[in-house]
Design an enzyme around this catalytic site. Structure first.
Site, PDB file in Angstrom:
ATOM      1  N   HIS A 167       0.813  -1.212   0.000  1.00  0.00           N
ATOM      2  CA  HIS A 167       0.000   0.000   0.000  1.00  0.00           C
ATOM      3  C   HIS A 167       0.856   1.278   0.000  1.00  0.00           C
ATOM      4  O   HIS A 167       0.826   2.086  -0.930  1.00  0.00           O
ATOM      5  CB  HIS A 167      -0.910   0.029   1.229  1.00  0.00           C
ATOM      6  CG  HIS A 167      -1.763  -1.176   1.412  1.00  0.00           C
ATOM      7  ND1 HIS A 167      -2.875  -1.426   0.636  1.00  0.00           N
ATOM      8  CD2 HIS A 167      -1.685  -2.205   2.302  1.00  0.00           C
ATOM      9  CE1 HIS A 167      -3.444  -2.557   1.038  1.00  0.00           C
ATOM     10  NE2 HIS A 167      -2.738  -3.042   2.039  1.00  0.00           N
ATOM     11  N   ASP A 168       1.595   1.467   1.078  1.00  0.00           N
ATOM     12  CA  ASP A 168       2.221   2.774   1.330  1.00  0.00           C
ATOM     13  C   ASP A 168       3.337   3.151   0.353  1.00  0.00           C
ATOM     14  O   ASP A 168       3.505   4.341   0.059  1.00  0.00           O
ATOM     15  CB  ASP A 168       2.735   2.828   2.768  1.00  0.00           C
ATOM     16  CG  ASP A 168       1.602   2.752   3.780  1.00  0.00           C
ATOM     17  OD1 ASP A 168       0.497   3.235   3.451  1.00  0.00           O
ATOM     18  OD2 ASP A 168       1.799   2.220   4.881  1.00  0.00           O
TER      19      ASP A 168
END
Length: 313
Positions: A243-244
């Protein structure tokens, strides 16, 4: 072109760790002014520790790490040890950090940094709940006009929720903070689950991290080995979404991503849908656009960038 000045606001988390490593591995593109820790994936005592562990893993102990808010604005803290393990960085065995935590509170650092630099020259990169950013905006409303951009990981539309049926974790943990941020008027780029679920660490991609042969490459491979078990079981996918790191990759190669300028509102009242990002993807309302909502990524290009940059640490 000079490196983008950024503040990373984070609750590490294995995927947060990879995002930080990518930023620290890219000094020609990204100037990390500081890292601010917030409670989220695990409590604050662990996120502030994990941020320093990652900086030392990268060989960048001079990076300034600040401790921030230990609970959401209006609710009890919800954490995600069921995903990230009891430390937040389960997987590799990494030593406790020796670098110091800065004495200044993270919120004060965010405010002071935005005021000290020329307007529109500092980008905020939140990778967790938006408590620190919202608190800074509440205490110092003047900073909203000084922010170059807010590039955040959070929310979902087509992929709906990962912590409730309607809400993504980062927004769900502090929807009141997210509401403040999305209404602040600063340019916002959103990396929702819709795009991060297309950035999957398959076995060949994880093998490429391990093949780097360095302490960083091995640690990243071990983090994703641990992290992926949850998503494989939940979604039946071929690997864990990173995700990040989409936030950091967007700073370096925005052409890897595509999306739409749309209106995004945060649900703060309904018990059923609290924390939902109500994204007007189809422009069915007349609410003005307030965010670039990313929907797609060149996953092969994304992982090639990650492997290339992580190999430099």
């Amino acid at each position: 072109m000079s490196a983008r000045k950024i503040i990373i606001d984070t609750d590490p988390g294995q995927d947060d760790a990879v995002a930080i490593l990518l930023a620290l591995a890219s000094p020609e593109d990204i100037d990390v002014l500081g890292i601010t820790a917030v409670a989220g994936n695990v409590p604050l005592a662990l996120t502030e520790k994990n941020a320093r562990i990652v900086c030392e893993l990268a060989g960048k102990p001079e990076t300034k790490v600040f401790s921030g808010c230990d609970r959401p604005l209006a609710h009890d803290l919800v954490t995600a040890e069921h995903v990230h393990g009891k430390t937040g960085l389960d997987g590799p065995v990494l030593p406790d950090p020796t670098m110091p935590l800065q004495e200044q509170h993270a919120v004060d650092f965010i405010i002071d940094t935005l005021r000290a630099h020329d307007p529109k020259t500092v980008t905020l990169c939140p990778l967790g709940p938006l408590t620190n950013i919202a608190t800074a905006l509440q205490r110092a409303p003047d900073i909203a006009d000084r922010i170059q951009e807010i590039i955040l990981m959070g929310g979902a539309y087509f992929e709906v929720g990962n912590i409730t049926p309607a809400a993504e974790f980062n927004i769900y943990v502090d929807p009141e903070a997210a509401d403040i941020v999305f209404k602040c008027g600063a340019p916002i780029v959103v990396m929702p689950l819709d795009v991060t679920h297309k950035a999957l660490v398959t076995k060949p991609r994880n093998d490429a991290f391990r093949a780097i042969g360095s302490k960083v490459g091995t640690a990243v491979a071990e983090m994703t080995d641990f992290f992926e078990r949850f998503d494989k079981e939940k979604y039946g996918s071929n690997g864990a979404p990173l995700h990040d790191p989409c936030v950091t990759a967007y700073l370096i190669k925005p052409e890897l991503f595509s999306g739409r300028h749309i209106n995004v509102e945060i649900e703060t009242h309904s018990d059923l849908t609290r924390g939902m990002t109500v994204a007007d993807w189809w422009h069915v309302t007349d609410r003005p656009a307030n965010a670039l909502f990313i929907g797609d990524v060149d996953a092969d290009g994304f992982f090639a960038l990650l492997a290339e940059r992580l190999a430099t640490l």
